[in-house]
Write a protein that holds these residues in place. Structure first.
Motif, PDB file in Angstrom:
ATOM      1  N   GLU A  32      -6.586  -4.390  -4.124  1.00 55.40           N
ATOM      2  CA  GLU A  32      -5.493  -4.949  -4.949  1.00 55.40           C
ATOM      3  C   GLU A  32      -4.475  -5.441  -4.083  1.00 55.40           C
ATOM      4  O   GLU A  32      -3.703  -6.566  -4.595  1.00 55.40           O
ATOM      5  CB  GLU A  32      -5.227  -3.872  -5.974  1.00 55.40           C
ATOM      6  N   ALA A  50       0.842   7.604  -1.035  1.00 57.24           N
ATOM      7  CA  ALA A  50       1.710   7.294  -1.922  1.00 57.24           C
ATOM      8  C   ALA A  50       1.241   7.991  -3.189  1.00 57.24           C
ATOM      9  O   ALA A  50       2.047   8.647  -4.108  1.00 57.24           O
ATOM     10  CB  ALA A  50       1.814   5.875  -2.227  1.00 57.24           C
ATOM     11  N   ILE A  72      -0.326   1.157  -4.252  1.00 55.41           N
ATOM     12  CA  ILE A  72      -1.199  -0.061  -4.512  1.00 55.41           C
ATOM     13  C   ILE A  72      -2.472  -0.080  -3.578  1.00 55.41           C
ATOM     14  O   ILE A  72      -2.384  -0.311  -2.385  1.00 55.41           O
ATOM     15  CB  ILE A  72      -0.628  -1.412  -4.633  1.00 55.41           C
ATOM     16  N   PRO A  73      -3.800   0.063  -4.232  1.00 50.67           N
ATOM     17  CA  PRO A  73      -4.935   0.209  -3.317  1.00 50.67           C
ATOM     18  C   PRO A  73      -5.072  -1.153  -2.636  1.00 50.67           C
ATOM     19  O   PRO A  73      -4.582  -2.405  -2.935  1.00 50.67           O
ATOM     20  CB  PRO A  73      -6.148   0.388  -4.182  1.00 50.67           C
ATOM     21  N   LYS A  74      -5.710  -0.955  -1.361  1.00 46.58           N
ATOM     22  CA  LYS A  74      -5.723  -2.110  -0.224  1.00 46.58           C
ATOM     23  C   LYS A  74      -6.252  -3.435  -0.953  1.00 46.58           C
ATOM     24  O   LYS A  74      -5.632  -4.458  -0.834  1.00 46.58           O
ATOM     25  CB  LYS A  74      -6.673  -1.603   0.538  1.00 46.58           C
ATOM     26  N   ALA A  86      -0.908   1.953 -10.470  1.00 43.36           N
ATOM     27  CA  ALA A  86      -1.557   2.261  -9.625  1.00 43.36           C
ATOM     28  C   ALA A  86      -1.421   3.774  -9.735  1.00 43.36           C
ATOM     29  O   ALA A  86      -2.466   4.505  -9.364  1.00 43.36           O
ATOM     30  CB  ALA A  86      -1.437   1.614  -8.182  1.00 43.36           C
ATOM     31  N   MET A  87      -0.074   4.252  -9.370  1.00 44.73           N
ATOM     32  CA  MET A  87      -0.133   5.769  -9.332  1.00 44.73           C
ATOM     33  C   MET A  87      -0.561   6.524 -10.711  1.00 44.73           C
ATOM     34  O   MET A  87      -1.068   7.511 -10.738  1.00 44.73           O
ATOM     35  CB  MET A  87       1.551   5.874  -9.030  1.00 44.73           C
ATOM     36  N   ARG A 129       0.658  -1.158  -0.216  1.00 48.00           N
ATOM     37  CA  ARG A 129      -0.023   0.149  -0.160  1.00 48.00           C
ATOM     38  C   ARG A 129       0.908   1.172  -0.018  1.00 48.00           C
ATOM     39  O   ARG A 129       0.438   2.266  -0.628  1.00 48.00           O
ATOM     40  CB  ARG A 129      -1.030   0.071   1.282  1.00 48.00           C
ATOM     41  N   PRO A 142      -2.820   4.956   3.469  1.00 45.36           N
ATOM     42  CA  PRO A 142      -1.543   4.843   2.771  1.00 45.36           C
ATOM     43  C   PRO A 142      -1.260   4.870   1.422  1.00 45.36           C
ATOM     44  O   PRO A 142      -0.210   5.780   0.759  1.00 45.36           O
ATOM     45  CB  PRO A 142      -0.775   3.336   3.435  1.00 45.36           C
ATOM     46  N   GLU A 143      -1.982   4.253   0.733  1.00 46.55           N
ATOM     47  CA  GLU A 143      -1.923   4.274  -0.741  1.00 46.55           C
ATOM     48  C   GLU A 143      -2.262   5.540  -1.355  1.00 46.55           C
ATOM     49  O   GLU A 143      -1.719   5.970  -2.413  1.00 46.55           O
ATOM     50  CB  GLU A 143      -2.652   3.264  -1.501  1.00 46.55           C
ATOM     51  N   SER A 148       2.625  -3.211 -10.771  1.00 43.11           N
ATOM     52  CA  SER A 148       1.290  -2.841 -10.218  1.00 43.11           C
ATOM     53  C   SER A 148       1.264  -1.404  -9.483  1.00 43.11           C
ATOM     54  O   SER A 148       0.477  -0.489  -9.316  1.00 43.11           O
ATOM     55  CB  SER A 148       0.926  -3.716  -8.853  1.00 43.11           C
ATOM     56  N   ALA A 149       2.567  -1.212  -8.755  1.00 40.65           N
ATOM     57  CA  ALA A 149       2.677   0.105  -8.135  1.00 40.65           C
ATOM     58  C   ALA A 149       2.687   1.251  -8.994  1.00 40.65           C
ATOM     59  O   ALA A 149       1.850   2.463  -8.911  1.00 40.65           O
ATOM     60  CB  ALA A 149       3.976   0.348  -7.403  1.00 40.65           C
TER      61      ALA A 149
END
Ligand SMILES: Nc1ncnc2c1ncn2[C@@H]1O[C@H](COP(=O)(O)OP(=O)(O)OP(=O)(O)O)[C@@H](O)[C@H]1O
Ligand SMILES: [Mg+2]
Lengths: 454, 250
Positions: free
Chosen positions: A412, B76, A408-410, B105-106, A404, B72-73, B101-102
């Motif tokens: 996912e 980020a 990365i969303p929770k 996502a961003m 996270r 948290p995400e 994935s990171a």
């Protein structure tokens, strides 16, 4: 309690409606001219009447109650309904547009119009049991009922009492099937009526043959269905049979399956079951390693949520020396779902140099998810290597935070962690297209759970 | 601009941060030094939003937004990055999958589409090479079996790929050999820009020769005890923390 008998019988009153159905169906069943088949059915009915529907008072069914079945008035599936059910898309592990040998069963009855046996090598038999009872009467007459034990297993007895249709596959000596064979089982409650059926599978891999069989179990839902499968699998000397199954029926379905396999000298039997469907499912796999150097690989993954109940019961019976068995099960259990794993390994006297390994790991995704694990080793030989392990745990908070913290969303992130957890089981499948297809199904399940947060 | 005001935080009911005040302007690099157990990592976890770190008082404004109210995400996505003092091992998740994935996502958060496999590979290869990492490390599970130094390099790689607005480096220099220290410092310096700010937590003045800070702070007993320019780091190197009520290590 009236008796203190060590193995209490099941519920004979609950068996009543099924016995009535057996008596009504009797005149319509195919192969009635074969005395062996008539005997099997008669004995099956007798045993089922005596054993009754299993209850949680019996050790083998301690964690799985069939009481929910009693609340539904199931009607036996009819041939007309099976023939009339419209089927849109059939599941497959093949790339889009590619076809191959396939049998489709609706409520346990072969739908020849949706099936294809084109391109199979000479001598290979792939057909429905109803057909085989006349076209290959001696072949099936000799083999039916040899492996699945109706004396001890009430639902096998019930299946045997009305055995009528289901896949029959015979691979002759030395024949190697390059293309996997797909068996599609559709559970469809016709006109919204709760429907019960008892498909019977017979697979015979003669010595030195090789084949891959993939079962898909699906259902459009709408009304409860109860599929009571029995499968018998002969793996001849030096043969390799890979037997995969994915069960994705709707959550109003009941799915009970008993697969009995005998693995001969130097033969190899692979079984992998991916379960994400059904309100209540039980997969029982019994493999007897009945020849020196036989091996089996019995694994699976179960993904359950809501109110689902999923039971995996395995028995690996090492009857001869130098046998190896390996079991790797992984399960993700969410919401109020409950999973059961009962794994027994028997090493018979004289089955020296046996190597048996068993593992069941469950991931509990909610406070109300449950797992009951019962590993059992019964060893009567002294020079053997056997291990088993069962664990239950939760997602690693630290790993979740790490993912996270990278944006990365929770949900996912949880999905990534669950998928990697399940991969350990799915990676046991050596056939790449099957492995990829099963991994994709698991990913789809993860994406769909809890309303589709990706 | 990151504005930390009177920040108090407890872990397991124990107060660790006892009123932190710190303002970091765009493009600035701040270093925090301080004895073991003084609360440096606690501060970084609180800023990154880790569960179990309870803020009891104070506020953190991140470019005008209330950082402490975000998941948290979301932090980020807003541009915060924490290079962990102890990077976490994640068996079964390939480093490459994780990075992808990171990054996606961003990008999604910024309203940009996913990079395709080729574009992504090209980007990662470039960054990997500049950090002297092997492709093999991308195929392995996240941090599993990585040496201490490799883990730190992997943190730097993630930072280079994600290009945050504000990076916290929690002892990213610990465990690095002399050459790796230079490589990682170069990686960090390559990211320095007038918009990007950094908080560098370290025990060693040496790192600050490579990543030259605008400000140095001493954190002890849960508070910033003193702030100064880069020369403060040199002074601490000579005198230790005894001026701040901390016994010298035996
Ligand atoms: N779960 C916990 N329960 C109680 N105390 C904790 C917990 N986690 C951390 N602490 C304490 O909080 C204090 C600050 O820890 P922190 O990790 O922030 O120190 P640090 O300044 O980063 O130290 P180092 O230089 O060694 O990395 C320490 O005294 C530590 O023991
Ligand atoms: Mg620390």
């Amino acid at each position: 309690m009236a008796t203190t008998h060590s193995t209490p019988t099941g519920d004979t009153a609950a068996a009543r409606p099924y016995l009535d159905q057996i008596d009504r169906l009797k005149g319509e069943l195919p192969g009635a001219a074969l005395s062996r088949v008539r005997e099997l059915r008669r004995d099956g009915r007798e045993r089922f009447a005596a054993l009754g529907v299993p209850t949680v008072r019996q050790e083998a069914w301690k964690y799985t109650s069939l009481r929910p079945l009693e609340k539904v008035a199931f009607e036996p599936a009819t041939a007309a309904a099976a023939a009339g059910t419209h089927i849109d898309v059939l599941p497959t592990v093949r790339p889009a547009g590619q076809t191959g040998p396939r049998l489709v069963f609706v409520n346990g009855r072969l739908r020849a119009d949706l099936s294809s046996t084109d391109g199979l090598p000479d001598g290979v038999v792939l057909t429905g049991l109803a057909d085989a009872l006349s076209s290959h009467a001696d072949f099936v007459g000799e083999r039916l009922g040899r492996l699945a034990n109706a004396d001890e297993h009430p639902l096998v007895a019930l299946n045997t009492a009305v055995l009528a249709d289901g896949p029959v596959l015979h691979i002759p000596r030395g024949v190697v099937l390059d293309d996997p064979i797909e068996l599609v089982f559709v559970s469809a409650a016709a006109d919204g009526r709760a429907t019960v059926f008892h498909p019977r599978t017979l697979i015979v891999a003669d010595p030195l043959s090789k084949a891959v069989v993939i079962e898909h179990h699906v259902g459009p839902g709408g009304a409860p269905t109860f599929a009571n499968h029995t499968a018998e699998v002969f793996v001849g000397e030096g043969a390799t049979l890979r037997h995969y199954k994915v069960q994705r029926e709707q959550t109003d379905a009941f799915h009970v399956s008993h697969a009995a396999a005998t693995v001969c000298r130097d033969a190899c039997y692979d079984n992998f079951i991916l379960t994400s469907g059904a309100r209540l499912s039980r997969n029982e796999v019994h493999a007897v390693l009945d020849g020196t150097g036989a091996s089996c690989h019995v694994s699976g993954a179960y993904l359950v949520t809501g109110e689902q109940h999923c039971d995996t019961t395995t028995l690996i019976d090492h009857a001869r020396p130098y046998g190896t068995s390996r079991e790797v099960y992984k399960g993700a259990i969410d919401e109020r779902a409950r999973a059961v794993f009962q794994g027994k390994i028997i090493v018979r006297p004289g089955a020296q140099k046996t190597d048996g390994h068993q593992l069941n790991r469950a991931l509990l995704l909610s406070d109300t998810a449950e797992i009951d694990s019962k590993p059992e080793l019964e060893i009567y030989a002294d020079d053997v290597k056997c291990s088993h392990g069962a664990t239950a745990g939760e997602l690693d908070d630290e790993a979740l935070f790490y993912l996270r913290s990278r944006g990365i969303p929770k949900e996912e992130a949880r999905g990534l962690l669950i998928a990697s957890f399940l991969a350990e089981a799915i990676d046991e499948i050596p056939e790449e297209p099957v492995r990829d297809a099963f991994a994709a199904i698991a990913t789809g399940w993860l994406a769909a759970r809890r309303g589709g947060a990706r | 601009m990151i504005e930390i005001r009177n920040l108090h935080a407890t872990v397991d009911g124990k107060e660790i941060l006892k009123g932190i005040d710190l303002t970091i302007g765009p493009g600035e690099v701040h270093a925090i030094m301080g004895p073991n157990g003084s609360g440096k990592s606690t501060l970084s976890y609180v800023l990154a939003g880790r569960d179990g770190y309870e803020v009891t008082k104070g506020s953190v404004s991140f470019y005008g937004e209330d950082l402490l109210a975000m998941e948290p995400e979301e932090r980020a996505a807003a541009g915060l990055f924490l290079a962990f003092q102890y990077p976490v091992e994640i068996p079964g998740v390939a480093n490459m999958t994780f990075l992808k994935s990171a990054l996606n996502a961003m990008r999604k958060h910024r309203g940009e589409g996913d990079l395709d496999a080729m574009q992504f590979l090209k980007l990662v290869r470039e960054k990997t090479r500049s950090l002297n990492m092997t492709d093999e490390m991308l195929k392995r599970a996240v941090n599993v079996g990585f040496s201490g130094g490799e883990k730190k390099r992997n943190e730097t790689l993630q930072m280079a790929v994600l290009e945050p607005k504000f990076a916290i480096l929690d002892e990213t220099d610990s465990g690095l050999d002399i050459d790796a220290l230079k490589i990682v410092a170069d990686g960090v310096n390559a990211l320095r820009s007038p918009e990007r700010s950094m908080l560098v937590i370290t025990h060693y003045q040496r790192l600050l020769n490579y990543i030259v800070p605008d400000h140095v702070h001493v954190l002890a007993h849960g508070r910033i005890q003193r702030s100064g320019g880069k020369e403060l780091a040199l002074e601490l190197e000579q005198k230790g923390y005894k001026d701040f009520g901390v016994e010298e290590a035996a």
